[in-house]
Design a protein around this motif. Structure first.
Motif, PDB file in Angstrom:
ATOM      1  N   HIS A  69       0.829  -1.198   0.000  1.00 35.23           N
ATOM      2  CA  HIS A  69       0.000   0.000   0.000  1.00 35.23           C
ATOM      3  C   HIS A  69       0.873   1.261   0.000  1.00 35.23           C
ATOM      4  O   HIS A  69       0.578   2.236  -0.680  1.00 35.23           O
ATOM      5  CB  HIS A  69      -0.871  -0.051   1.250  1.00 35.23           C
ATOM      6  CG  HIS A  69      -1.902   1.011   1.305  1.00 35.23           C
ATOM      7  ND1 HIS A  69      -2.979   1.017   0.466  1.00 35.23           N
ATOM      8  CD2 HIS A  69      -2.005   2.119   2.081  1.00 35.23           C
ATOM      9  CE1 HIS A  69      -3.717   2.077   0.735  1.00 35.23           C
ATOM     10  NE2 HIS A  69      -3.147   2.769   1.693  1.00 35.23           N
ATOM     11  N   ARG A  70       1.974   1.219   0.770  1.00 37.04           N
ATOM     12  CA  ARG A  70       2.863   2.384   0.863  1.00 37.04           C
ATOM     13  C   ARG A  70       3.868   2.423  -0.286  1.00 37.04           C
ATOM     14  O   ARG A  70       4.345   3.484  -0.647  1.00 37.04           O
ATOM     15  CB  ARG A  70       3.616   2.360   2.188  1.00 37.04           C
ATOM     16  CG  ARG A  70       2.720   2.496   3.404  1.00 37.04           C
ATOM     17  CD  ARG A  70       2.237   3.937   3.547  1.00 37.04           C
ATOM     18  NE  ARG A  70       1.360   4.099   4.680  1.00 37.04           N
ATOM     19  CZ  ARG A  70       1.779   4.291   5.919  1.00 37.04           C
ATOM     20  NH1 ARG A  70       3.059   4.339   6.183  1.00 37.04           N
ATOM     21  NH2 ARG A  70       0.918   4.439   6.891  1.00 37.04           N
ATOM     22  N   LEU A  71       4.199   1.244  -0.841  1.00 30.81           N
ATOM     23  CA  LEU A  71       5.207   1.219  -1.912  1.00 30.81           C
ATOM     24  C   LEU A  71       4.613   1.778  -3.216  1.00 30.81           C
ATOM     25  O   LEU A  71       5.278   2.532  -3.934  1.00 30.81           O
ATOM     26  CB  LEU A  71       5.708  -0.216  -2.133  1.00 30.81           C
ATOM     27  CG  LEU A  71       6.720  -0.401  -3.257  1.00 30.81           C
ATOM     28  CD1 LEU A  71       8.025   0.341  -2.946  1.00 30.81           C
ATOM     29  CD2 LEU A  71       7.028  -1.875  -3.495  1.00 30.81           C
ATOM     30  N   VAL A  72       3.345   1.420  -3.474  1.00 32.85           N
ATOM     31  CA  VAL A  72       2.752   1.791  -4.768  1.00 32.85           C
ATOM     32  C   VAL A  72       2.824   3.300  -5.045  1.00 32.85           C
ATOM     33  O   VAL A  72       3.309   3.710  -6.091  1.00 32.85           O
ATOM     34  CB  VAL A  72       1.306   1.233  -4.878  1.00 32.85           C
ATOM     35  CG1 VAL A  72       0.575   1.806  -6.066  1.00 32.85           C
ATOM     36  CG2 VAL A  72       1.364  -0.288  -4.972  1.00 32.85           C
ATOM     37  N   PRO A  73       2.394   4.151  -4.089  1.00 34.47           N
ATOM     38  CA  PRO A  73       2.486   5.587  -4.407  1.00 34.47           C
ATOM     39  C   PRO A  73       3.916   6.116  -4.506  1.00 34.47           C
ATOM     40  O   PRO A  73       4.128   7.207  -4.997  1.00 34.47           O
ATOM     41  CB  PRO A  73       1.737   6.272  -3.262  1.00 34.47           C
ATOM     42  CG  PRO A  73       1.472   5.256  -2.243  1.00 34.47           C
ATOM     43  CD  PRO A  73       1.756   3.911  -2.800  1.00 34.47           C
ATOM     44  N   GLN A  74       4.902   5.338  -4.038  1.00 32.75           N
ATOM     45  CA  GLN A  74       6.299   5.792  -4.151  1.00 32.75           C
ATOM     46  C   GLN A  74       6.882   5.437  -5.513  1.00 32.75           C
ATOM     47  O   GLN A  74       7.974   5.883  -5.869  1.00 32.75           O
ATOM     48  CB  GLN A  74       7.150   5.144  -3.071  1.00 32.75           C
ATOM     49  CG  GLN A  74       6.772   5.568  -1.663  1.00 32.75           C
ATOM     50  CD  GLN A  74       7.603   4.795  -0.659  1.00 32.75           C
ATOM     51  OE1 GLN A  74       8.814   4.738  -0.756  1.00 32.75           O
ATOM     52  NE2 GLN A  74       6.949   4.188   0.312  1.00 32.75           N
ATOM     53  N   ALA A  75       6.184   4.548  -6.242  1.00 30.68           N
ATOM     54  CA  ALA A  75       6.679   4.166  -7.570  1.00 30.68           C
ATOM     55  C   ALA A  75       6.367   5.311  -8.547  1.00 30.68           C
ATOM     56  O   ALA A  75       5.386   6.032  -8.356  1.00 30.68           O
ATOM     57  CB  ALA A  75       5.990   2.891  -8.023  1.00 30.68           C
ATOM     58  N   PRO A  76       7.163   5.542  -9.570  1.00 34.51           N
ATOM     59  CA  PRO A  76       8.307   4.730  -9.941  1.00 34.51           C
ATOM     60  C   PRO A  76       9.603   5.103  -9.204  1.00 34.51           C
ATOM     61  O   PRO A  76      10.580   4.374  -9.309  1.00 34.51           O
ATOM     62  CB  PRO A  76       8.456   5.028 -11.425  1.00 34.51           C
ATOM     63  CG  PRO A  76       7.950   6.423 -11.576  1.00 34.51           C
ATOM     64  CD  PRO A  76       6.866   6.589 -10.562  1.00 34.51           C
ATOM     65  N   ALA A  77       9.588   6.239  -8.447  1.00 35.08           N
ATOM     66  CA  ALA A  77      10.863   6.672  -7.845  1.00 35.08           C
ATOM     67  C   ALA A  77      11.463   5.594  -6.944  1.00 35.08           C
ATOM     68  O   ALA A  77      12.657   5.336  -6.985  1.00 35.08           O
ATOM     69  CB  ALA A  77      10.638   7.947  -7.057  1.00 35.08           C
ATOM     70  N   ALA A  78      10.616   4.925  -6.116  1.00 35.34           N
ATOM     71  CA  ALA A  78      11.155   3.972  -5.140  1.00 35.34           C
ATOM     72  C   ALA A  78      11.573   2.661  -5.783  1.00 35.34           C
ATOM     73  O   ALA A  78      12.376   1.928  -5.216  1.00 35.34           O
ATOM     74  CB  ALA A  78      10.107   3.696  -4.062  1.00 35.34           C
ATOM     75  N   THR A  79      11.021   2.351  -6.931  1.00 38.21           N
ATOM     76  CA  THR A  79      11.317   1.052  -7.535  1.00 38.21           C
ATOM     77  C   THR A  79      12.363   1.169  -8.632  1.00 38.21           C
ATOM     78  O   THR A  79      13.040   0.210  -8.951  1.00 38.21           O
ATOM     79  CB  THR A  79      10.040   0.420  -8.111  1.00 38.21           C
ATOM     80  OG1 THR A  79       9.369   1.399  -8.892  1.00 38.21           O
ATOM     81  CG2 THR A  79       9.117  -0.054  -7.021  1.00 38.21           C
ATOM     82  N   ARG A  80      12.516   2.375  -9.206  1.00 44.10           N
ATOM     83  CA  ARG A  80      13.499   2.571 -10.268  1.00 44.10           C
ATOM     84  C   ARG A  80      14.909   2.411  -9.731  1.00 44.10           C
ATOM     85  O   ARG A  80      15.216   2.910  -8.650  1.00 44.10           O
ATOM     86  CB  ARG A  80      13.362   3.987 -10.817  1.00 44.10           C
ATOM     87  CG  ARG A  80      13.359   3.979 -12.321  1.00 44.10           C
ATOM     88  CD  ARG A  80      13.293   5.381 -12.796  1.00 44.10           C
ATOM     89  NE  ARG A  80      12.238   5.503 -13.784  1.00 44.10           N
ATOM     90  CZ  ARG A  80      12.111   6.546 -14.566  1.00 44.10           C
ATOM     91  NH1 ARG A  80      12.928   7.568 -14.451  1.00 44.10           N
ATOM     92  NH2 ARG A  80      11.158   6.589 -15.459  1.00 44.10           N
ATOM     93  N   GLY A  81      15.729   1.704 -10.476  1.00 42.70           N
ATOM     94  CA  GLY A  81      17.131   1.567 -10.080  1.00 42.70           C
ATOM     95  C   GLY A  81      17.326   0.637  -8.900  1.00 42.70           C
ATOM     96  O   GLY A  81      18.407   0.460  -8.404  1.00 42.70           O
ATOM     97  N   ARG A  82      16.228   0.033  -8.410  1.00 40.34           N
ATOM     98  CA  ARG A  82      16.349  -0.875  -7.273  1.00 40.34           C
ATOM     99  C   ARG A  82      16.083  -2.284  -7.799  1.00 40.34           C
ATOM    100  O   ARG A  82      15.130  -2.481  -8.535  1.00 40.34           O
ATOM    101  CB  ARG A  82      15.278  -0.488  -6.275  1.00 40.34           C
ATOM    102  CG  ARG A  82      15.388  -1.212  -4.990  1.00 40.34           C
ATOM    103  CD  ARG A  82      14.354  -0.670  -4.046  1.00 40.34           C
ATOM    104  NE  ARG A  82      14.971  -0.304  -2.797  1.00 40.34           N
ATOM    105  CZ  ARG A  82      14.534   0.690  -2.044  1.00 40.34           C
ATOM    106  NH1 ARG A  82      13.559   1.438  -2.434  1.00 40.34           N
ATOM    107  NH2 ARG A  82      15.108   0.938  -0.901  1.00 40.34           N
ATOM    108  N   ALA A  83      16.944  -3.231  -7.420  1.00 39.47           N
ATOM    109  CA  ALA A  83      16.748  -4.581  -7.935  1.00 39.47           C
ATOM    110  C   ALA A  83      15.420  -5.118  -7.430  1.00 39.47           C
ATOM    111  O   ALA A  83      15.111  -5.033  -6.243  1.00 39.47           O
ATOM    112  CB  ALA A  83      17.890  -5.462  -7.479  1.00 39.47           C
TER     113      ALA A  83
END
Ligand SMILES: Nc1ncnc2c1ncn2[C@@H]1O[C@H](COP(=O)(O)OP(=O)(O)OP(=O)(O)O)[C@@H](O)[C@H]1O
Length: 571
Positions: A99-113
């Motif tokens: 729930h908290r990760l989704v709104p952080q995407a794409p910044a939180a998921t980009r460049g992260r394995a």
């Protein structure tokens, strides 16, 4: 964050489970006190019998059996309640994580394995189980059970014996397990990080296996994995050494608590029965003490995992829902007004004071050399990111004022490297609109010129297309992604090099079909193929994050500026 803060954080997010956890604590306290009583009653009855008293054997067996059965029932209740809380809390934390990760995407998921995030969402969250099932109940009972048992010993048996064993029991049961806390905590953090690094390394290896083999890098990658593994082994042996030393100290103290009353007890004139009862209490407290030692080690690993989960859960979303939401108007004109965007840590802005307008119901092109800022501009429209300054508007409404769901339903972005989910072709096509009919899916496939391919599939729309779309070609994957966007019936379609893997004829065919499919559609196409842009198309040219030219392709070709130079490069 330290362990106390992490405890607060975990309890805060799972406070609805506290009443059940309290039940587990009470069951444990009662069960462990009954464990002490079981041994004390047995020793005391045996002692009295040995001293010649008339003790009813069946009466004693009955009392001991009743205590044992009640103790077993309480242990069952403790485990049931504790584990129910643990597993329900983990489910709750996993939901919270996504729930908290989704709104952080794409910044939180980009460049992260991806594998590293998966490790956090799965194994790290599983490790938090120890905190709920094996933390609060043992922590409380480690204080309350010895305190109660020793108080009873002092009041009901012999206060001198109680005072003799109390310091050793306190040291062995309570203090020793906490002594090495700081170093196990650090070691547990290193172990958790080591596991994450290995997961990230393996994730990259599996995903890039083709490149690794093609460039002959297998040995180097294996060496890298060995190095990560060695780090993990080092961290693990560090925590193992501390754990071993702590267990040794605990055992010496517990042995001391047996030997000392034996030696000192007779010299102060205590009776044999009282000494035997004291030893029974000490031995009965032994097992709870071992439980504490185990949980302190497991708990540090649990806290280290919790910290990795928390850093995602407490991450600040790149974009926020509007506080006073507005609906999107029917007019789909997209306007950027003096927009500047800088990626975190980047030296120069990816977009620098960009002002541009893409008219509604037209097919506009955005061109520029690689790295000029085209994808960044595209990602600002459905709010993948928000600009540092300036405004993005659709139909005059600031996109930050539109509910994210509505915005992303009305604006579809098809990227160069789309992803499919594991499932059938139909499942993937229906991603944006689950109630789309089969007929609509077939129509979308026709629009992207995949009708012939679909007709040749024995299972048709029910064909499994494999994880990430690995069972279709690159060009087919791009077209399925475009069809998927069309099924969701957006007003604005952004094509970010979305047809780059098609040959020029097929790309032209798809564009013609798309234009005929919906003439109300506003299309913003990012393309390198300046030569394929028709003369009457509206074109914006970006260079180093700035708009350097805008106009119809015909005008720009005649002007021999940036657009003409790009076209010459492609040719
Ligand atoms: N996540 C990111 N973090 C930091 N910098 C980034 C990030 N994504 C892009 N950039 C940088 O921002 C600039 C613009 O990138 P962008 O992807 O928008 O260019 P582009 O024109 O779409 O390139 P291409 O045609 O190669 O796809 C580039 O200098 C790029 O290195």
């Amino acid at each position: 964050m330290n362990r106390l803060d992490l405890t607060r954080w975990l309890v805060h997010h799972t406070r609805q489970f506290l009443p059940t956890l309290t039940l587990a604590v009470l069951a444990r306290l009662a069960g462990q006190l009954l464990g002490v009583a079981l041994l004390v009653v047995a020793v005391e009855r045996l002692g009295r019998a040995a001293a010649g008293e008339d003790i009813s054997v069946w009466g004693s067996v009955g009392v001991l059996a009743a205590i044992a059965i009640l103790k077993a029932a309480l242990r069952y209740a403790e485990h049931y309640a504790g584990h129910w809380v643990a597993f329900t809390a983990l489910q709750h934390l996993r939901n919270l994580f996504f729930h908290r990760l989704v709104p952080q995407a794409p910044a939180a998921t980009r460049g992260r394995a991806g594998a590293e995030l998966t490790e956090r969402a799965t194994r790290d969250i599983d490790r938090i189980e120890v905190f709920f099932a094996h933390t609060l109940p043992p922590a409380i009972s480690s204080v309350v059970v010895p305190a109660t048992a020793l108080s009873w010993l002092g009041v009901a048996v012999d206060s001198r014996l109680a005072l003799i064993v109390a310091p050793l029991v306190v040291l062995g049961v309570v203090v020793a397990p906490w002594l090495a806390g700081r170093s196990t905590w650090r070691a547990a953090g290193r172990v958790a990080k080591g596991r994450g690094d290995i997961a990230a390394h393996l994730g990259d290896d599996f995903q890039g296996l083709r490149e690794i083999l093609a460039f002959g890098q297998a040995e180097q990658r294996l060496a890298g994995l060995d190095a990560a593994d060695a780090e993990l082994t080092k961290a693990r042996s560090g925590s193992g050494r501390v754990q071993g030393a702590r267990a040794a100290v605990g055992t010496v103290l517990q042995l001391g608590a047996i030997i000392v009353p034996l030696i000192v007890g007779s010299s102060i004139g205590a009776t044999a029965i009282d000494i035997a009862v004291t030893l029974a209490v000490v031995v009965a407290l032994w097992k709870p003490a071992q439980g504490i030692d185990d949980f302190v080690t497991g708990l540090d690993a649990s806290f280290a995992a919790a910290e990795r989960v928390r850093s995602i859960v407490d991450g600040v979303p790149t974009v926020q829902e509007p506080t006073a939401p507005c609906a999107l108007p029917a007019d789909a004109t997209v306007t950027l007004d003096d927009v500047t965007m800088r990626y975190p840590g980047a030296e120069r802005p990816a977009l620098d004071a960009v002002s541009v307008s893409f008219p509604a119901r037209r097919w506009s092109r955005l061109v520029g050399i690689s790295g000029s800022g085209k994808s960044t501009l595209a990602s600002l429209i459905p709010r993948g990111f928000d600009p540092a300054s300036g405004t993005v508007r659709i139909g005059g409404v600031d996109v930050r004022e539109v509910p994210l769901d509505e915005l992303r339903r009305r604006v579809a972005l098809v990227s160069q490297r789309p992803t499919m989910l594991k499932g059938t072709l139909a499942d993937n096509l229906r991603l944006g609109r689950p109630d789309a009919t089969d007929l609509e899916l077939v129509e979308a496939m026709r629009t992207v010129a995949l009708d012939g391919w679909l007709a040749g599939l024995p299972q048709g729309l029910d064909t499994p297309i494999g994880e990430r779309g690995t069972t279709v070609s690159g060009g087919q994957l791009q077209r399925v992604a475009l069809a998927r966007a069309l099924v969701s019936r957006p007003d604005t379609l952004i094509l970010d090099e979305a047809l780059s893997q098609l040959d020029a004829d097929t790309a032209r065919d798809v564009c013609a079909r798309l234009a005929a499919f919906d003439d109300e559609l506003t299309v913003i196409e990012i393309t390198h193929r300046a030569d394929l842009v028709p003369d009457d198309a509206f074109v914006t040219v970006l260079d180093e994050g700035r708009v350097v030219e805008a106009g119809t392709a015909g005008e720009l070709r005649a002007g021999r500026g940036a657009f003409a130079r790009l076209e010459a490069r492609v040719a």
